[in-house]
Design an enzyme around this catalytic site. Structure first.
Site: not given
Ligand code: ADP
Ligand code: MG
Length: 388
Positions: A124, A158, A170
């Site tokens: 998440s 989201e 989450d």
């Molecule tokens: P999860 O929540 O399982 O890690 P998701 O696909 O729901 O995967 O979310 C991931 C997305 O959130 C990334 O592709 C990006 O767009 C955003 N994100 C998460 N952490 C960062 C960060 N540190 N910097 C920039 N974007 C981020």
């Molecule tokens: Mg996610």
């Protein structure tokens, strides 16, 4: 990688950051695939997370940079309504958009994000960056939202802005997490209870299978439909809104109504997994980590054989853990078909575990898994600890 976010902020923006906030990621300890069946989940915050350094500006612009991504974004504050393709900055933009729709006045802010949560692995990072943005702005500008309002705003981002039809667990877990506590949460009513978790001589190992979760979405929808079929069949004899209203004993009285083996398996998982959450809370309350570990293994076995949402990669990790002397419980966490597994690992064996698991995993899967060691950490907070 060691990162000093304040230093990086000064490099990027040629001025000092005014404040740095930390927001965790999360794992679900037990209670998988039952949130949409009226069941309880048991997530906790982890010590991996997202840092955000901010400073207001007088330019009426929002600037977003992330050390995790090359692309940087600049948004004029009066056009913040628009989603910008599939850009990562849509997560913070979505949050600001909600605040502005709500009549809050924020003129312009420079942001620098950095996260050490593996992105897209089910821990998440998305809820973490949403809550990081919401919490930072709410605290810094005294916007007056309470924690639950921030959770609901982040969920709207989201669902409506990013376009992902996910539940509230989450954002809730990330915002309400507390050190050494798990959250027993009913995702429907949002009633929750904090449970003390004293990991004692154990740590939480998080094993990323590095397998893309490609099947997860379609199979998720299929499981939701199968549970509804089971519910309909049971409703011939009793009145139920959710499968999780049944205890295992009561389910046994009526399960003859489900003749299809697959549907019966799905319902059996749901009912028993919900029972396991209650048992897990009891075990943790009594400080019985061994029992909690056994419930984790039982949960995985049920997700593997009855609910069929595991896979070769996750099973390889959990099988390794079962054979490894210094792990007392392990299971897949999240929707499945890849993503992460968690394990309760005895302290002092972190390196040996990582080495042996990596060898076994590469041998069977062909590429390495990534192992993170975490504790149960705090929710969002202001931090001066910007070295990571
Ligand atoms: P999860 O929540 O399982 O890690 P998701 O696909 O729901 O995967 O979310 C991931 C997305 O959130 C990334 O592709 C990006 O767009 C955003 N994100 C998460 N952490 C960062 C960060 N540190 N910097 C920039 N974007 C981020
Ligand atoms: Mg996610």
């Amino acid at each position: 990688m060691n990162i000093n976010l304040e230093e990086k902020f000064a490099e990027q923006y040629h001025k000092k950051a005014d404040a740095v906030y930390f927001t965790p990621g999360r794992v679900n300890l037990i209670g998988e695939h039952i949130d949409y069946n009226g069941g309880l989940v048991m997530p906790c915050a982890i010590t991996l997370g997202t840092w955000v350094a901010i400073a207001p500006n007088n330019d009426h612009k929002f600037r977003f940079k992330s050390l995790n991504f090359e692309i940087q974004t600049l948004v004029e504050s009066n056009i913040v309504n628009d989603k910008d393709g599939s850009l990562w900055a849509n997560y913070p933009i979505g949050v600001i958009n909600e605040f502005i729709k709500d009549g809050k006045e924020i003129n312009g802010v420079d942001f620098l994000f950095y996260g050490n949560i593996p992105i897209g692995s089910g821990l998440s990072s998305s809820a973490s960056i949403e809550i990081a943005t919401a919490y930072a702005l709410n605290s810094y500008f005294d916007l007056g939202y309470d924690q639950l309002e921030l959770v609901k705003i982040a969920k709207r981002v989201e669902n409506d802005f990013i376009g992902l039809n996910s539940g509230i667990m989450d954002q809730f877990a990330v915002a309400f997490g507390e050190k050494n506590k798990a959250i027993v949460l009913d995702c429907e009513t949002l009633k929750y209870k904090m449970v003390d978790v004293d990991l004692g001589k154990y740590v939480l190992a998080i094993i990323n299978t590095n397998k893309p979760r490609e099947l997860a979405d379609s199979k998720y929808n299929e499981r939701v439909a199968e549970c509804q079929t089971a519910l309909k069949l049971l409703n011939q004899e009793i009145t139920l809104h959710y499968l999780c209203e049944l205890t295992a004993e009561k389910f046994a009285l009526h399960s003859h109504l489900i003749t299809d083996e697959t549907i019966l398996n799905r319902a059996t998982h749901v009912v028993k997994e919900n029972d396991r959450v209650h048992l897990a809370a009891k075990a943790l309350n009594g400080g019985n980590l061994e029992e909690f570990g056994r419930l984790m293994y039982a949960s995985h076995e049920s997700l593997r054989t009855l609910y069929e949402v595991s896979g070769k990669e996750l099973d390889t990790v959990v099988d390794f853990c079962t054979d490894y002397d210094h792990v007392i419980g392990a299971r897949m966490t999240g929707a499945g078909f890849g993503g992460c597994a968690i394990a309760l690992l005895e302290k002092g064996f972190e390196e040996d575990f990582a080495k042996q698991l990596t060898n076994d995993y590469v041998d069977k899967i062909g590429y390495p898994a990534t192992i993170y060691i975490s504790e149960i950490g705090n929710g969002p907070h202001l931090t001066t600890d910007t070295y990571r």
